[in-house]
Each structure stands twice: as structure tokens, then as C-alpha cells.
Design a protein around this motif. Sequence first.
Motif, mmCIF file in Angstrom:
data_model
loop_
_atom_site.group_PDB
_atom_site.id
_atom_site.type_symbol
_atom_site.label_atom_id
_atom_site.label_comp_id
_atom_site.label_asym_id
_atom_site.label_seq_id
_atom_site.Cartn_x
_atom_site.Cartn_y
_atom_site.Cartn_z
ATOM 1 N N PRO A 4 -2.445 8.430 3.469
ATOM 2 C CA PRO A 4 -2.681 8.491 4.923
ATOM 3 C C PRO A 4 -4.041 7.917 5.319
ATOM 4 C CG PRO A 4 -1.747 10.552 4.146
ATOM 5 C CD PRO A 4 -2.095 9.756 2.928
ATOM 6 N N THR A 5 -5.057 8.200 4.534
ATOM 7 C CA THR A 5 -6.393 7.669 4.808
ATOM 8 C C THR A 5 -6.408 6.151 4.706
ATOM 9 O OG1 THR A 5 -7.422 9.682 3.949
ATOM 10 C CG2 THR A 5 -8.805 7.719 4.085
ATOM 11 N N LEU A 6 -5.774 5.619 3.670
ATOM 12 C CA LEU A 6 -5.754 4.178 3.465
ATOM 13 C C LEU A 6 -4.951 3.465 4.543
ATOM 14 C CD1 LEU A 6 -5.300 4.053 -0.417
ATOM 15 C CD2 LEU A 6 -7.406 3.671 0.879
ATOM 16 N N HIS A 7 -3.836 4.054 4.968
ATOM 17 C CA HIS A 7 -3.046 3.432 6.035
ATOM 18 C C HIS A 7 -3.838 3.394 7.340
ATOM 19 C CE1 HIS A 7 1.305 3.457 4.336
ATOM 20 N NE2 HIS A 7 0.426 3.156 3.413
ATOM 21 N N GLU A 8 -4.614 4.414 7.609
ATOM 22 C CA GLU A 8 -5.497 4.393 8.780
ATOM 23 C C GLU A 8 -6.568 3.313 8.620
ATOM 24 O OE1 GLU A 8 -5.584 5.971 11.629
ATOM 25 O OE2 GLU A 8 -4.105 7.593 11.392
ATOM 26 N N ARG A 9 -7.168 3.266 7.463
ATOM 27 C CA ARG A 9 -8.281 2.339 7.211
ATOM 28 C C ARG A 9 -7.849 0.888 7.355
ATOM 29 N NH1 ARG A 9 -11.432 3.737 1.936
ATOM 30 N NH2 ARG A 9 -11.845 5.515 3.289
ATOM 31 N N TYR A 10 -6.641 0.585 6.903
ATOM 32 C CA TYR A 10 -6.200 -0.808 6.879
ATOM 33 C C TYR A 10 -5.202 -1.164 7.980
ATOM 34 C CZ TYR A 10 -8.654 -0.931 2.454
ATOM 35 O OH TYR A 10 -9.622 -0.858 1.480
ATOM 36 N N LEU A 41 0.847 -1.196 0.000
ATOM 37 C CA LEU A 41 0.000 0.000 0.000
ATOM 38 C C LEU A 41 0.881 1.245 0.000
ATOM 39 C CD1 LEU A 41 -2.870 0.983 -0.025
ATOM 40 C CD2 LEU A 41 -2.966 0.719 2.453
ATOM 41 N N THR A 42 1.568 1.457 -1.132
ATOM 42 C CA THR A 42 2.375 2.663 -1.310
ATOM 43 C C THR A 42 1.829 3.535 -2.432
ATOM 44 O OG1 THR A 42 3.934 1.401 -2.678
ATOM 45 C CG2 THR A 42 4.493 1.689 -0.351
ATOM 46 N N THR A 43 0.645 3.211 -2.892
ATOM 47 C CA THR A 43 -0.051 4.039 -3.869
ATOM 48 C C THR A 43 -1.544 3.997 -3.574
ATOM 49 O OG1 THR A 43 -0.550 4.383 -6.222
ATOM 50 C CG2 THR A 43 -0.220 2.130 -5.515
ATOM 51 N N GLY A 44 -2.218 5.059 -3.906
ATOM 52 C CA GLY A 44 -3.653 5.106 -3.713
ATOM 53 C C GLY A 44 -4.433 4.788 -4.967
ATOM 54 N N TYR A 45 -3.793 4.220 -5.994
ATOM 55 C CA TYR A 45 -4.437 4.013 -7.289
ATOM 56 C C TYR A 45 -5.289 2.754 -7.373
ATOM 57 C CZ TYR A 45 -1.682 7.846 -9.299
ATOM 58 O OH TYR A 45 -1.138 9.077 -9.584
ATOM 59 N N GLY A 46 -5.427 2.033 -6.272
ATOM 60 C CA GLY A 46 -6.331 0.890 -6.271
ATOM 61 C C GLY A 46 -5.682 -0.408 -6.718
ATOM 62 N N PRO A 47 -6.487 -1.486 -6.840
ATOM 63 C CA PRO A 47 -5.958 -2.835 -7.070
ATOM 64 C C PRO A 47 -5.128 -3.000 -8.332
ATOM 65 C CG PRO A 47 -8.253 -2.938 -6.369
ATOM 66 C CD PRO A 47 -7.954 -1.487 -6.623
ATOM 67 N N SER A 48 -5.332 -2.166 -9.352
ATOM 68 C CA SER A 48 -4.535 -2.309 -10.574
ATOM 69 C C SER A 48 -3.073 -1.965 -10.356
ATOM 70 C CB SER A 48 -5.106 -1.426 -11.692
ATOM 71 O OG SER A 48 -4.994 -0.048 -11.344
ATOM 72 N N ARG A 97 0.584 4.507 12.496
ATOM 73 C CA ARG A 97 1.248 4.474 13.809
ATOM 74 C C ARG A 97 0.250 4.300 14.954
ATOM 75 N NH1 ARG A 97 5.503 9.267 15.261
ATOM 76 N NH2 ARG A 97 5.992 8.749 17.440
ATOM 77 N N GLY A 98 -0.788 5.125 14.955
ATOM 78 C CA GLY A 98 -1.771 5.046 16.024
ATOM 79 C C GLY A 98 -2.533 3.740 16.027
ATOM 80 N N SER A 99 -2.788 3.193 14.854
ATOM 81 C CA SER A 99 -3.504 1.921 14.754
ATOM 82 C C SER A 99 -2.694 0.790 15.381
ATOM 83 C CB SER A 99 -3.799 1.596 13.290
ATOM 84 O OG SER A 99 -4.529 2.626 12.666
ATOM 85 N N LEU A 158 -2.007 -6.127 5.751
ATOM 86 C CA LEU A 158 -3.163 -5.764 4.934
ATOM 87 C C LEU A 158 -4.146 -6.929 4.878
ATOM 88 C CD1 LEU A 158 -1.195 -4.017 2.057
ATOM 89 C CD2 LEU A 158 -2.548 -2.900 3.858
ATOM 90 N N PRO A 159 -5.426 -6.650 4.751
ATOM 91 C CA PRO A 159 -6.418 -7.730 4.714
ATOM 92 C C PRO A 159 -6.365 -8.497 3.397
ATOM 93 C CG PRO A 159 -7.485 -5.628 4.294
ATOM 94 C CD PRO A 159 -6.070 -5.312 4.663
ATOM 95 N N ASP A 160 -6.936 -9.683 3.417
ATOM 96 C CA ASP A 160 -6.969 -10.550 2.239
ATOM 97 C C ASP A 160 -8.134 -10.151 1.339
ATOM 98 O OD1 ASP A 160 -6.642 -12.633 0.442
ATOM 99 O OD2 ASP A 160 -7.736 -14.079 1.682
ATOM 100 N N ARG A 161 -7.999 -8.966 0.764
ATOM 101 C CA ARG A 161 -9.005 -8.491 -0.183
ATOM 102 C C ARG A 161 -8.406 -7.369 -1.025
ATOM 103 N NH1 ARG A 161 -11.260 -6.249 4.768
ATOM 104 N NH2 ARG A 161 -11.371 -3.968 4.701
#
Length: 330
Positions: A308-314, A129-136, A318-320, A297-300
Motif C-alpha cells: 500500500p505504501t509503495l502504490h501510494e508512493r509511485y 509492483l505486486t511485491t515489496g521485495y525490491g528490484p530483485s 486509487r486516490g493518486s 511506474l517510473p523509469d527507475r
Amino acid sequence: MSTPTKKRLTTSAMIASFADPGQPTSSAPFGHALAALAEQDQRIVGLTADLGKYTDMHVFAEAHPDRFFQMGMAEQLLFGAAAGMAEVGLVPFASTYSVFAARRAYDFLCLDIAEPNLNVNIIGGLPGLTTGYGPSHQATEDIAIFRGMPNLTIVDPCDSVDIEQAVPQLAAADGPTYLRLLRGKVPTVLDEYDYEFRLGKASVLRGGNDVVFVSSGLMTMRALQAAQDLAEHGVDVSVVHSPTIKPFDAETVLRETRGDRLVVTLENHTVVGGLFETLAAEMAKVGEQQRVVPIALPDRFLDAGALPTLHERYGLARGSIVSKVLAELA
């Protein structure tokens, strides 16, 4: 008359950085390390599949244009050409996005490079998860895909220090390697820990009596940050950095995980087939029966969005990490 200072090439402004505000960074450490190595070793060549500026290979291309090869949007050709160059004694570094290396050109890497055990170094951008461009573009399962390939060394660097020190060791190693590239403005973290990258070896960065973090990649940075935060809660955390996933340095890691401390793995990869399962398998082999808590990261397939939003979500933020560990210890 003074000699003008040569400007250090940077990377594309389009590349998002996971560095924290105000954190020290190094721009395009891979590209600069490869260009410097090529000054000493005439066998070094660089190739890319239309992604020079987005894998920091453009730095090498400008420094050594006669040894740079733009293969176009043809990843299978990229690996086939790199194999041919290695067959005649060159040391190729071939860059593309990790998703294309793992999903699109796997067979060429396997049969053209790994089976004959050629010294070809695959540089994979956008790991995990070093890009926000999605599964592709998010290579969340690349380690799981590659771990079963014989002869292939897999390296997941934490920061600019890891990358700069890894490049010459990858070139000198027998057989093929796969580096999960951190590109653009890469944090500089490990210089504060008397650390030295050694291919195939893990390092204990700090000791602790309550919890053991075993981490790789950018999650070692987060592990160190979370360890500092947990100390404020009275939790003493050890951090073991394992930049080489295969071969895995079980001796060093298992020496640290033995005992009654909580063991937590942290990785920028799906929970399936990466560091968590690697460590769990090694513990099972020697009869270690303690529980291991994965932060991964989850299996999906993941969402697109701001990093930053995605790192929090998944759960990679740091705080998570701090919240999960405190919940486990409660």
C-alpha cells in the motif's frame, strides 16, 4: 454417512495481496483453473522452478502429481524442458517469477519456444509492483522486454475472472503465451460488468463523456474505482480494459479514444515500453494527435516496502489516480 467436502487449496500466507479490505477475492485462481482444465485435457502439464506454492502451481501439483514437474532453481532448464514437452504434443504451463523469466531465461524462451512457435505458456509471478521485495523481485520492465519477441502473446489480467477464463484460451492458442500472474488472494472485480475474457480483445467496461481510461492488469480495478470517485466530482469516465498487450486490440481501443476527451493509460509497469507506448504508437500510425497521459511506474528501480505504501508512493493508488486526473482537467 456424508462425504467429506474437499478443502479448496489456498496459497502461502507469506504472499501479500493488493486486494482492498473487505473486497471479494478468489484464492489461487490460476492453480484451480489449470487443475480443472487438466481434468478435461490430458495434454496439460505443469512445471515450475522451485516456486510451486508461490505461483499457485501447487494446486495443480496436488490434483495431478503425475503431470507436475519440479525443475528446481533452473529457469533456463524449465523453459527448455517445456519446449521439449510441447514438441511431442503436450501443452505445458511453466511458472516462475517474471523477473527470472524475462531477465534470466530470455534466450531460452526466445529460441527454444518462440522461434519454433511452440504452445508453451509462461506464467510469471510478481509482475510490476505486486511485491515489496525490491528490484530483485519486482518485474517492472517485463512487458518492455517481451514485446519485441515475435510470436509471443502477452496477457496482463485484471482479476480472478480474467485469470480463470484466460487459462483454457491460452492452452488453445497457437504459439507461446506469457501471463502476468496475479497470485494468492486475487480480487474478483469484472463479474459486475457483464465481462468475458477474449484473448486478443479489449473491452469497454463503462462509458463516459469526459475522460477515457485505457488500462490493463490490476490497474483496471483501480481505474474502475477511480472512475466511481471522479463521478462524485462531476467527471464522467469511460474505462477500456486491454488484458492482451500483444497482439493489441487497436481497433476497439482507438474507437473509444477518438474525440476530444482526456485519454489516460493505467498500467502496473514502467512507463517505458508498456501499455502507454503501445497505445501511443497505434495512435501515431493512424494520425491521431491527441495527448495521452500515462499513469505508470517510473523509469527507475523501485523501493522495497509494504505494497500500500509503495502504490501510494509511485502513483498507482486509487486516490493518486483521482488527483492526477483532476489536475489534468483543471
